[in-house]
Each structure stands twice: as structure tokens, then as C-alpha cells.
Write an enzyme that holds these catalytic residues in place. Structure first.
Site, PDB file in Angstrom:
ATOM      1  N   HIS A 116      52.123  36.107  41.596  1.00 55.37           N
ATOM      2  CA  HIS A 116      51.445  36.392  40.370  1.00 55.37           C
ATOM      3  C   HIS A 116      50.560  37.537  40.663  1.00 55.37           C
ATOM      4  CE1 HIS A 116      47.633  33.787  41.258  1.00 55.37           C
ATOM      5  NE2 HIS A 116      47.348  35.091  41.724  1.00 55.37           N
ATOM      6  N   ASP A 175      41.257  39.366  34.680  1.00 58.99           N
ATOM      7  CA  ASP A 175      41.197  37.875  34.409  1.00 58.99           C
ATOM      8  C   ASP A 175      39.645  37.341  34.623  1.00 58.99           C
ATOM      9  OD1 ASP A 175      41.384  38.209  37.170  1.00 58.99           O
ATOM     10  OD2 ASP A 175      43.371  37.414  37.156  1.00 58.99           O
ATOM     11  N   GLU A 213      51.348  33.840  35.794  1.00 65.57           N
ATOM     12  CA  GLU A 213      51.859  33.007  36.722  1.00 65.57           C
ATOM     13  C   GLU A 213      53.424  32.975  36.528  1.00 65.57           C
ATOM     14  OE1 GLU A 213      50.216  31.702  39.111  1.00 65.57           O
ATOM     15  OE2 GLU A 213      48.550  30.363  38.490  1.00 65.57           O
ATOM     16  N   ASN A 238      52.118  32.992  45.133  1.00 64.64           N
ATOM     17  CA  ASN A 238      53.269  32.822  44.377  1.00 64.64           C
ATOM     18  C   ASN A 238      53.971  33.823  43.573  1.00 64.64           C
ATOM     19  OD1 ASN A 238      51.466  33.183  42.446  1.00 64.64           O
ATOM     20  ND2 ASN A 238      51.648  31.186  41.352  1.00 64.64           N
TER      21      ASN A 238
HETATM   22  C1  F6R Z   1      42.389  38.064  40.775  1.00 66.01           C
HETATM   23  C2  F6R Z   1      43.745  38.271  40.397  1.00 66.01           C
HETATM   24  C3  F6R Z   1      44.805  37.711  41.429  1.00 66.01           C
HETATM   25  C4  F6R Z   1      44.319  37.784  42.820  1.00 66.01           C
HETATM   26  C5  F6R Z   1      45.336  37.336  43.588  1.00 66.01           C
HETATM   27  C6  F6R Z   1      45.159  37.382  45.101  1.00 66.01           C
HETATM   28  O1  F6R Z   1      41.512  38.951  39.851  1.00 66.01           O
HETATM   29  O2  F6R Z   1      44.012  38.870  39.234  1.00 66.01           O
HETATM   30  O3  F6R Z   1      45.943  38.008  40.970  1.00 66.01           O
HETATM   31  O4  F6R Z   1      44.474  39.452  42.979  1.00 66.01           O
HETATM   32  O5  F6R Z   1      45.316  35.567  43.321  1.00 66.01           O
HETATM   33  O6  F6R Z   1      43.939  36.865  45.276  1.00 66.01           O
HETATM   34  P1  F6R Z   1      43.379  37.061  46.828  1.00 66.01           P
HETATM   35  O7  F6R Z   1      43.009  38.489  47.019  1.00 66.01           O
HETATM   36  O8  F6R Z   1      42.051  36.124  46.981  1.00 66.01           O
HETATM   37  O9  F6R Z   1      44.367  36.651  47.795  1.00 66.01           O
END
Ligand code: F6R
Length: 253
Positions: free
Chosen positions: A138, A67, A143, A136
Site C-alpha cells: 500500500h 492519511d 490498500e 502489502n
Molecule cells: C503513512 C503511510 C503508510 C506508511 C506505510 C509504511 O502515512 O502512508 O503508507 O508509509 O504503512 O509504514 P512504516 O514506515 O511504518 O513501515
């Protein structure tokens, strides 16, 4: 789902790096799906170490990031583009032409999503996808919703995600409200998936992901349908003793 509870962030990072390294050694022209955020930072450090010791060669590896924030240019310090070069690509021998990250500053996001999806299909999909998980539930930026998108698409970030990710920005207002993300089908078509979860704030989503229930309101719960997922998880949130209550079982790798 294989579940590997682990006692330290460093052990989680080393194990994830070992899985990625094994994949590249077995298939030098591997297609990797990559995540950003706090979780995989240690894994990138370990992979760089392995490269510097001469144990890994990235020259034939292709990467696709999950992403990117919409509206951020590659030079923006909070863009995932910047993160990837800073923490990983600048330190290994990956070929620039083999790196793919959605363009956050594109003038035509819809076309960018189509192109990105086509590029992934052109190389035959992802061999090994590295994932983190949002508070959450995701994955990528898919989402929680009653509907999920299959392919690469533009997504409106949830308030929970904006709040969680504001720790990387000066303040909440600076967090982009939209992003481009791979869709759930692209993620689920990956041949192998490594999901990492570290820290008590990931307890709620992880318990749902290992509950045996699947809901689009917890996008990561779909991973329970995939037949080659390893979850490397903080022992504090998933001690081995709870394993027998779930549909998944830990396994030594
Ligand atoms: C980032 C991504 C997100 C993160 C998730 C956890 O490329 O795809 O799904 O893996 O938001 O983020 P952290 O590791 O910062 O808790």
C-alpha cells in the site's frame, strides 16, 4: 523509476532529507506531501537539523499528509496528527495555516475527504510527495484491491496493515479499522515522488514495485507509470546486482 540502493537507515534518511531540502531551496513555497510511520522518522530528524543550522526555511512551505486514522482525535498519541507535530512541525518554522492533515475525528468523513481533495487542488497539487510502503504494497492507505480510488476517501484497513501497525498501539484491538487517505490519482499527480523502503519485511512489495508489472493488488506498483520517482531502498532487499534484471536502473544523484 530511479533506484538508489543504500546501506544504512541513516544514509536513506539523509538522502531523502537532501531531496526535500533541495526542493524547498529551489521553490520556497513548495507543496509537500508527507508520510508518517517508522520509515520517514529519520528524514524528519534530518530536516529539523537542517532547519536548526539555518539551512532551511519552512515559512512558505505547505504540507498535506497522506492519511489519518478515522476515529482518532489530533491529541491521540497514535494519531498521525500527533506524530507530525511531535516529530516535525513543532521543531521547524512552518505556519500552522499551511499544515493539512485529514481530520480523524470528523463527524462527516465524506465531506472531510471532499474538502481535503479541494484544498490540494486549490494549491495546484503536490510538488514533492514523500512515501513509505506497506508490507502489502500500500501507499498512503490505498490498500490492495481490484479497484482503487482516485481521490481522497475513507478506506477499510486490511488485516495485514492492522497487524503491521499494531506495533504502535497497546494491542491489535486498539488499531483503528478505518482511515482517510489521499487517493492514487492525487499521489500520482505529484510532480516528484520519493519512495523509501527500509527493512527485510519490505522486500516482497519492493520487488513487485520494480518488477515491470502493474497491479491494483500492489498499489505502489502504479508508481512505475510516474516519470519522476526515486526509490531509496535498503541494499539488503535490493542489491545493485539485481538492478539489471528489472526495468529500472539505479542512478547517482
Ligand atoms: C503513512 C503511510 C503508510 C506508511 C506505510 C509504511 O502515512 O502512508 O503508507 O508509509 O504503512 O509504514 P512504516 O514506515 O511504518 O513501515
Amino acid at each position: 523509476m530511479k533506484i538508489k540502493p543504500i546501506s544504512s537507515y541513516s544514509k536513506m534518511s539523509k538522502l531523502a532529507a537532501k531531496i526535500v531540502a533541495k526542493q524547498i531551496i529551489n521553490k520556497p513555497n513548495t507543496v509537500l506531501g508527507l508520510a508518517t510511520g517508522g520509515t520517514p522518522l529519520g528524514m524528519y530528524r534530518e530536516l529539523v537539523k537542517l532547519y536548526k543550522k539555518g539551512k532551511l526555511d519552512f515559512s512558505k512551505v505547505t504540507t498535506f499528509n497522506l492519511d489519518e486514522y478515522l476515529g482518532l482525535s489530533p491529541e491521540h498519541p497514535q494519531s498521525y496528527h500527533y506524530y507530525m507535530y511531535e516529530n516535525f512541525f513543532n521543531h521547524v518554522n512552518i505556519e500552522e495555516k499551511n499544515i493539512h492533515i485529514p481530520k480523524g475525528d470528523t463527524k462527516d468523513p465524506v465531506q472531510e475527504c471532499l474538502n481535503y481533495g479541494r484544498e490540494i487542488e486549490k494549491v495546484g497539487g503536490i510538488d514533492l510527495q514523500v512515501l513509505g510502503i506497506g508490507v502489502n504494497g500500500h501507499v498512503g492507505f490505498n490498500e490492495p484491491n481490484i479497484n482503487l480510488e482516485a481521490k481522497t476517501h475513507v478506506i477499510q484497513l486490511s488485516n495485514e496493515t492492522i497487524r503491521a501497525n499494531s506495533r504502535f498501539f497497546k494491542n491489535l484491538d486498539k488499531v483503528p479499522r478505518k482511515a482517510i487517505t489521499m487517493g492514487m490519482a492525487t499521489i500520482m499527480k505529484s510532480k516528484k515522488i520519493v519512495l523509501m523502503a527500509w527493512g527485510i519485511e519490505k522486500k516482497k512489495p519492493i520487488l513487485k514495485v520494480t518488477s515491470g508489472h502493474i497491479a491494483t493488488e500492489v498499489p505502489a506498483s502504479l508508481l512505475q507509470v510516474h516519470n519522476d520517482v526515486i526509490l531509496i531502498v535498503d541494499k539488503k532487499i535490493y542489491p545493485s546486482s539485481t538492478v539489471s534484471n528489472s526495468l529500472s536502473y539505479p542512478e547517482k544523484i
